[in-house]
Design a protein around this motif. Structure first.
Motif, mmCIF file in Angstrom:
data_model
loop_
_atom_site.group_PDB
_atom_site.id
_atom_site.type_symbol
_atom_site.label_atom_id
_atom_site.label_comp_id
_atom_site.label_asym_id
_atom_site.label_seq_id
_atom_site.Cartn_x
_atom_site.Cartn_y
_atom_site.Cartn_z
ATOM 1 N N TYR A 161 0.843 -1.193 0.000
ATOM 2 C CA TYR A 161 0.000 0.000 0.000
ATOM 3 C C TYR A 161 0.880 1.246 0.000
ATOM 4 C CZ TYR A 161 -3.678 -3.291 1.224
ATOM 5 O OH TYR A 161 -4.560 -4.355 1.203
ATOM 6 N N ALA A 162 0.519 2.217 -0.860
ATOM 7 C CA ALA A 162 1.310 3.444 -0.969
ATOM 8 C C ALA A 162 0.423 4.570 -1.493
ATOM 9 C CB ALA A 162 2.500 3.231 -1.897
ATOM 10 N N ALA A 163 0.880 5.793 -1.259
ATOM 11 C CA ALA A 163 0.078 6.971 -1.603
ATOM 12 C C ALA A 163 -0.110 7.119 -3.110
ATOM 13 C CB ALA A 163 0.740 8.219 -1.043
ATOM 14 N N ASN A 164 -1.296 7.621 -3.478
ATOM 15 C CA ASN A 164 -1.635 7.810 -4.884
ATOM 16 C C ASN A 164 -1.424 9.244 -5.368
ATOM 17 O OD1 ASN A 164 -3.727 9.185 -3.675
ATOM 18 N ND2 ASN A 164 -5.368 7.855 -4.439
ATOM 19 N N GLU A 165 -0.932 10.125 -4.497
ATOM 20 C CA GLU A 165 -0.724 11.526 -4.872
ATOM 21 C C GLU A 165 0.496 11.659 -5.779
ATOM 22 O OE1 GLU A 165 0.204 15.842 -2.728
ATOM 23 O OE2 GLU A 165 -0.491 14.132 -1.529
ATOM 24 N N VAL A 166 0.317 12.334 -6.912
ATOM 25 C CA VAL A 166 1.412 12.489 -7.865
ATOM 26 C C VAL A 166 2.444 13.481 -7.326
ATOM 27 C CG1 VAL A 166 2.048 13.250 -10.187
ATOM 28 C CG2 VAL A 166 -0.020 11.890 -9.842
ATOM 29 N N ASP A 167 3.704 13.064 -7.359
ATOM 30 C CA ASP A 167 4.805 13.895 -6.888
ATOM 31 C C ASP A 167 5.297 14.765 -8.045
ATOM 32 O OD1 ASP A 167 7.210 14.956 -5.937
ATOM 33 O OD2 ASP A 167 7.683 13.150 -4.793
ATOM 34 N N PRO A 168 5.239 16.089 -7.921
ATOM 35 C CA PRO A 168 5.722 16.955 -8.999
ATOM 36 C C PRO A 168 7.180 16.698 -9.365
ATOM 37 C CG PRO A 168 4.488 18.243 -7.389
ATOM 38 C CD PRO A 168 4.695 16.873 -6.796
ATOM 39 N N GLU A 169 7.960 16.238 -8.394
ATOM 40 C CA GLU A 169 9.380 16.003 -8.634
ATOM 41 C C GLU A 169 9.616 14.814 -9.561
ATOM 42 O OE1 GLU A 169 13.446 16.896 -8.154
ATOM 43 O OE2 GLU A 169 11.683 18.027 -7.486
ATOM 44 N N THR A 170 8.787 13.781 -9.445
ATOM 45 C CA THR A 170 8.986 12.555 -10.230
ATOM 46 C C THR A 170 7.942 12.364 -11.324
ATOM 47 O OG1 THR A 170 7.622 11.201 -8.741
ATOM 48 C CG2 THR A 170 9.970 11.444 -8.191
ATOM 49 N N GLY A 171 6.816 13.056 -11.206
ATOM 50 C CA GLY A 171 5.734 12.889 -12.177
ATOM 51 C C GLY A 171 4.902 11.654 -11.951
ATOM 52 N N GLU A 172 5.099 10.996 -10.848
ATOM 53 C CA GLU A 172 4.291 9.828 -10.524
ATOM 54 C C GLU A 172 4.150 9.705 -9.016
ATOM 55 O OE1 GLU A 172 6.358 6.606 -12.410
ATOM 56 O OE2 GLU A 172 8.039 6.653 -11.001
ATOM 57 N N SER A 173 3.151 8.948 -8.604
ATOM 58 C CA SER A 173 2.932 8.744 -7.173
ATOM 59 C C SER A 173 3.884 7.698 -6.630
ATOM 60 C CB SER A 173 1.487 8.292 -6.934
ATOM 61 O OG SER A 173 1.289 6.989 -7.466
ATOM 62 N N VAL A 174 3.923 7.586 -5.314
ATOM 63 C CA VAL A 174 4.726 6.531 -4.690
ATOM 64 C C VAL A 174 4.249 5.173 -5.193
ATOM 65 C CG1 VAL A 174 5.380 5.433 -2.512
ATOM 66 C CG2 VAL A 174 5.225 7.930 -2.646
ATOM 67 N N ALA A 175 2.935 4.982 -5.250
ATOM 68 C CA ALA A 175 2.392 3.707 -5.726
ATOM 69 C C ALA A 175 2.824 3.423 -7.162
ATOM 70 C CB ALA A 175 0.865 3.722 -5.615
ATOM 71 N N GLU A 176 2.775 4.444 -8.014
ATOM 72 C CA GLU A 176 3.163 4.247 -9.416
ATOM 73 C C GLU A 176 4.647 3.930 -9.547
ATOM 74 O OE1 GLU A 176 -0.106 7.138 -11.636
ATOM 75 O OE2 GLU A 176 1.732 8.005 -10.792
#
Length: 294
Positions: free
Chosen positions: A99-114
């Motif tokens: 389980y991991a967050a679905n919020e997209v990280d502006p730094e990486t362009g993807e969420s932790v889950a992605e």
């Protein structure tokens, strides 16, 4: 709820490979390990367990400590010392939901889950489940909530774990500076046990290129640079949150040797039971002395 601190160190651990500083030498002499961060949480009512973060030291942690392999895992962020132990799932698990967050990280362009899905797409026994920050979910009979914290430049999350049957509450700060958002502080508040990032004592902030930040009224920095809390910051946060018992984790070998093994700095193998009425320490050192922490 039984909580075992499998890994209580920072990204290099203590003792650090190739280091002969007084703190690392003392750790070797004492037989103390602070391996890379990981926490095992067992729901003793259901005989299920959750692993918070997958340390690169996964194999040795589970060989060294008498805890069952987890039924599920939670990842707080994508730094290698919290994630790269997931490779140990190969031929060890029949199935491991992560389980991991679905919020997209502006730094990486993807969420932790992605990021986990992409990086570990070869692990067909691992399934990755998206979690919305600040929204509670049930895993292994426990209520879990990922809470945003401040660990630039990447998104990072702390974690709240509540046993709905007993009301026992565990809060983890995650890797963070003192600048934790108000909504997250509210969720972390009043834990029976608080595991707080405290990478170094405040006196060492002058060694950081950015110095210290989030100073208290006396000018003591509560953050080391911008990514982690100082010992003093972690203790101030614990006091603000009303934590019953606090253990300082994610600590570095930069602590002076005469401070590195003092309370409340944690070491690998510490184990606690949270039953809704207090916190009892279960690991050998405490059991032999016959003491408990309530």
């Amino acid at each position: 709820m039984r909580v075992t601190l499998l890994g209580t160190g920072d990204t290099t651990g203590t003792p650090t490979v190739g280091c002969d500083c007084a703190t690392c030498a003392d750790a070797r002499a004492r037989g103390i390990e602070r391996s890379r961060f990981s926490v095992h949480i067992e729901n003793e009512r259901t005989d299920e367990s959750i692993l918070v973060d997958l340390s690169p030291d996964f194999r040795q942690q589970f060989l060294s400590h008498a805890v069952p392999l987890p039924d599920a895992a939670v990842v707080t962020h994508i730094h290698f010392d919290h994630l790269d132990g997931l490779g140990n799932a190969y031929r060890v698990f029949d199935d491991l939901p992560v389980y991991a967050a679905n919020e997209v990280d502006p730094e990486t362009g993807e969420s932790v889950a992605e990021t986990i899905r992409r990086k570990y797409d070869y692990l067909d026994r691992v399934s990755v489940h998206d979690v919305t920050p600040l929204a509670s979910i049930e895993i292994c009979g426990l209520e879990l909530t990922l809470v945003p914290v401040e660990h630039p430049p990447l998104l990072c999350f702390g974690l709240v774990v509540v046993d709905p049957e007993t009301g026992a509450k565990l809060s983890l700060s995650g890797d963070t500076s003192y600048d934790i958002p108000v909504d997250s502080r509210d969720r972390l508040r009043n834990p029976d046990l608080f595991l707080a990032d405290a990478i170094v004592p405040a006196a060492l902030c002058d060694r950081h290129p950015l110095g210290g930040s989030h100073h208290d009224a006396d000018g003591v920095p509560r953050s080391f640079g911008t990514k982690h809390m100082t010992r003093e910051g972690a203790l101030a946060l614990a006091d603000e949150l009303g934590a019953d018992v606090t253990r300082l984790v994610h600590t570095a070998h930069y602590y002076p040797a005469d401070e590195a093994f003092e309370e409340p700095l944690a070491v690998d193998g510490e184990q606690y039971r949270l039953d809704g009425t207090g916190v009892t320490r279960l690991d050998t050192a405490t059991a032999e002395s016959g003491t408990t922490t309530d």
